[in-house]
Design a protein around this motif. Sequence first.
Motif, PDB file in Angstrom:
ATOM      1  N   ALA A 199       0.590  -0.940   0.210  1.00 58.01           N
ATOM      2  CA  ALA A 199       0.186  -0.088  -0.235  1.00 58.01           C
ATOM      3  C   ALA A 199       0.726   1.757  -0.118  1.00 58.01           C
ATOM      4  N   LYS A 200       1.913   1.341   0.704  1.00 59.99           N
ATOM      5  CA  LYS A 200       2.530   2.802   0.352  1.00 59.99           C
ATOM      6  C   LYS A 200       3.558   2.764  -0.521  1.00 59.99           C
ATOM      7  N   GLU A 201       4.070   1.550  -1.145  1.00 60.49           N
ATOM      8  CA  GLU A 201       4.603   1.936  -2.630  1.00 60.49           C
ATOM      9  C   GLU A 201       3.133   2.096  -3.767  1.00 60.49           C
ATOM     10  N   MET A 202       2.582   1.986  -3.327  1.00 64.31           N
ATOM     11  CA  MET A 202       1.077   2.014  -4.844  1.00 64.31           C
ATOM     12  C   MET A 202       0.878   4.017  -4.428  1.00 64.31           C
ATOM     13  N   ALA A 203       1.066   4.503  -2.644  1.00 59.48           N
ATOM     14  CA  ALA A 203       0.125   5.240  -2.761  1.00 59.48           C
ATOM     15  C   ALA A 203       1.602   6.260  -3.741  1.00 59.48           C
ATOM     16  N   ILE A 204       3.278   6.255  -3.434  1.00 53.27           N
ATOM     17  CA  ILE A 204       3.768   6.826  -3.985  1.00 53.27           C
ATOM     18  C   ILE A 204       3.568   6.983  -4.783  1.00 53.27           C
ATOM     19  N   GLU A 205       3.638   5.845  -6.312  1.00 51.63           N
ATOM     20  CA  GLU A 205       3.453   5.866  -7.382  1.00 51.63           C
ATOM     21  C   GLU A 205       3.028   6.142  -7.803  1.00 51.63           C
ATOM     22  N   GLN A 206       1.068   6.371  -7.164  1.00 53.68           N
ATOM     23  CA  GLN A 206       0.487   7.335  -7.623  1.00 53.68           C
ATOM     24  C   GLN A 206       0.113   8.817  -6.923  1.00 53.68           C
ATOM     25  N   GLY A 207       0.979   8.781  -6.283  1.00 50.05           N
ATOM     26  CA  GLY A 207       1.178  10.118  -5.754  1.00 50.05           C
ATOM     27  C   GLY A 207      -0.367  10.737  -5.408  1.00 50.05           C
ATOM     28  N   VAL A 208      -0.331   9.573  -4.143  1.00 42.47           N
ATOM     29  CA  VAL A 208      -1.820  10.199  -2.768  1.00 42.47           C
ATOM     30  C   VAL A 208      -1.245   9.784  -1.730  1.00 42.47           C
ATOM     31  N   GLU A 209      -2.213  10.078  -0.877  1.00 47.24           N
ATOM     32  CA  GLU A 209      -1.498   9.880   0.552  1.00 47.24           C
ATOM     33  C   GLU A 209      -1.910   8.476   1.242  1.00 47.24           C
ATOM     34  N   PHE A 210      -0.797   7.617   1.703  1.00 45.15           N
ATOM     35  CA  PHE A 210      -0.618   6.860   2.680  1.00 45.15           C
ATOM     36  C   PHE A 210      -2.252   6.157   3.097  1.00 45.15           C
ATOM     37  N   GLU A 211      -2.969   5.024   3.193  1.00 39.53           N
ATOM     38  CA  GLU A 211      -3.900   4.427   3.740  1.00 39.53           C
ATOM     39  C   GLU A 211      -3.767   3.104   4.119  1.00 39.53           C
ATOM     40  N   MET A 212      -3.636   3.929   6.172  1.00 41.34           N
ATOM     41  CA  MET A 212      -2.761   1.596   6.784  1.00 41.34           C
ATOM     42  C   MET A 212      -4.374   0.808   6.213  1.00 41.34           C
ATOM     43  N   PRO A 213      -4.090  -0.224   5.503  1.00 45.17           N
ATOM     44  CA  PRO A 213      -5.087  -1.433   5.515  1.00 45.17           C
ATOM     45  C   PRO A 213      -5.547  -1.911   6.176  1.00 45.17           C
ATOM     46  N   ASP A 214      -6.397  -2.519   6.394  1.00 42.14           N
ATOM     47  CA  ASP A 214      -7.359  -2.240   8.148  1.00 42.14           C
ATOM     48  C   ASP A 214      -6.571  -4.501   7.920  1.00 42.14           C
ATOM     49  N   VAL A 215      -6.914  -4.576   8.968  1.00 45.18           N
ATOM     50  CA  VAL A 215      -6.600  -5.962   9.473  1.00 45.18           C
ATOM     51  C   VAL A 215      -6.886  -7.247   9.272  1.00 45.18           C
ATOM     52  N   MET A 216      -6.657  -7.878   8.480  1.00 47.12           N
ATOM     53  CA  MET A 216      -8.091  -9.095   8.031  1.00 47.12           C
ATOM     54  C   MET A 216      -7.720 -10.413   9.402  1.00 47.12           C
ATOM     55  N   GLN A 217      -8.816 -10.116  10.067  1.00 48.58           N
ATOM     56  CA  GLN A 217      -8.934 -11.793  10.873  1.00 48.58           C
ATOM     57  C   GLN A 217      -9.126 -12.587  10.435  1.00 48.58           C
ATOM     58  N   TYR A 218      -8.207 -13.400  10.233  1.00 47.63           N
ATOM     59  CA  TYR A 218      -8.264 -15.056   9.869  1.00 47.63           C
ATOM     60  C   TYR A 218      -8.704 -16.223  11.143  1.00 47.63           C
ATOM     61  N   GLN A 219      -9.320 -16.900  10.237  1.00 49.81           N
ATOM     62  CA  GLN A 219      -9.858 -18.224  11.092  1.00 49.81           C
ATOM     63  C   GLN A 219      -9.893 -18.971  11.128  1.00 49.81           C
ATOM     64  N   ILE A 220     -10.278 -20.127  12.633  1.00 51.96           N
ATOM     65  CA  ILE A 220     -10.541 -21.428  12.656  1.00 51.96           C
ATOM     66  C   ILE A 220     -11.269 -21.827  13.394  1.00 51.96           C
ATOM     67  N   ASP A 221     -12.331 -22.116  12.710  1.00 48.36           N
ATOM     68  CA  ASP A 221     -13.381 -22.897  13.681  1.00 48.36           C
ATOM     69  C   ASP A 221     -13.772 -24.764  13.607  1.00 48.36           C
ATOM     70  N   VAL A 222     -13.181 -25.500  14.227  1.00 43.49           N
ATOM     71  CA  VAL A 222     -13.515 -26.601  14.096  1.00 43.49           C
ATOM     72  C   VAL A 222     -14.377 -27.377  15.314  1.00 43.49           C
ATOM     73  N   GLU A 223     -15.274 -28.291  14.790  1.00 40.82           N
ATOM     74  CA  GLU A 223     -16.394 -29.013  15.865  1.00 40.82           C
ATOM     75  C   GLU A 223     -16.114 -30.353  15.619  1.00 40.82           C
ATOM     76  N   ILE A 224     -16.494 -30.956  16.687  1.00 45.11           N
ATOM     77  CA  ILE A 224     -16.574 -32.284  16.453  1.00 45.11           C
ATOM     78  C   ILE A 224     -17.428 -32.719  17.398  1.00 45.11           C
ATOM     79  N   GLU A 225     -19.169 -33.220  17.297  1.00 45.72           N
ATOM     80  CA  GLU A 225     -20.213 -33.811  17.816  1.00 45.72           C
ATOM     81  C   GLU A 225     -20.749 -35.012  17.451  1.00 45.72           C
TER      82      GLU A 225
END
Length: 312
Positions: free
Chosen positions: A143-169
């Motif tokens: 995102a920083k590299e693209m902001a420099i290339e495009q001459g725009v202000e850098f915006e911090m990308p959101d954190v994508m919350q990874y997930q694992i859900d296992v259920e045995i019943e």
Amino acid sequence: MTRQNLCYVLLAAALCSCGGKKTDAPASESVDSIAAQPASLPAAVPAKLKLTEGKYKKSDKHCEVSIKVEAPAGDDVVSGNIRKALLDALDKALSFEGGTRIISPYKDAAPEVKAAVGYYGAEAYKLLKASSVEDHTVRVVTAKEMAIEQGVEFEMPDVMQYQIDVEIEKEYETEKYCVFSLDHYVYSGGAHGSSLGVGGMTFSKSDGKRFTSFLKPSVVKQLQPLLRKGLVSYFSGQDENVTEATLGNMLQIEGSLIPLPADTPYPSEKGLVFRYGQYEIACYAAGKPEFCIPYSRIKPYLTSEAIALLGL
């Protein structure tokens, strides 16, 4: 470790009246059962298994891991064999990447469910968080590299919350056998997560070993009418205007022969449940096609061992 690390490891709901129904009613109560009294159990095995449960849940902005395992608690050989098989399934779901082990097996000759779940949960959380942090770091740099290339202000990308859900019943139990389900959801970046699992695992209560020999060999062609009716029922339950004539439009298979599911079918109160995995025969939006074939219809295609186990 990349976002793909845990996608190889191990919930579309059943849309027929008998798939996935939880009940402890004996098989003789099924409207399609034909047979006689179940055989006697080994003296130490209760008609209804006593269960124990292990839970793990940990979450932060980077990831969430949730595990719940229900397993037999008895000291008898049958309960012990089933318990070990279920924990082995948990190990297989979380510990491998493309056939390579990434989590060491839980070492205990007689594993206790709560302790094993805690171990696998902590190890999976550690790996998943590391993968999420690495992914976020790469996206920030990009995102920083693209902001420099495009001459725009850098915006911090959101954190994508990874997930694992296992259920045995436990899903279903009679005096002769019991069925446990394993459902597994993984999200590690991208447009959507993946719903994995092995459907229903059937165990004989005579020895505690998993039973998989339900269908006679080479019956897939003979089962085509039943498979087609089952799939039409599933897709119709999704408000799709699907008939047997238009079913092919919903499927993504080579040729016209509908294959059997990769996962072994499993018994419910009224019939044998067939469940296909995500992408196995249809697109992602189709979920995991599932349907139940009544015992009166499936019996001619069952092995003699299956007929005996099911009491038909």
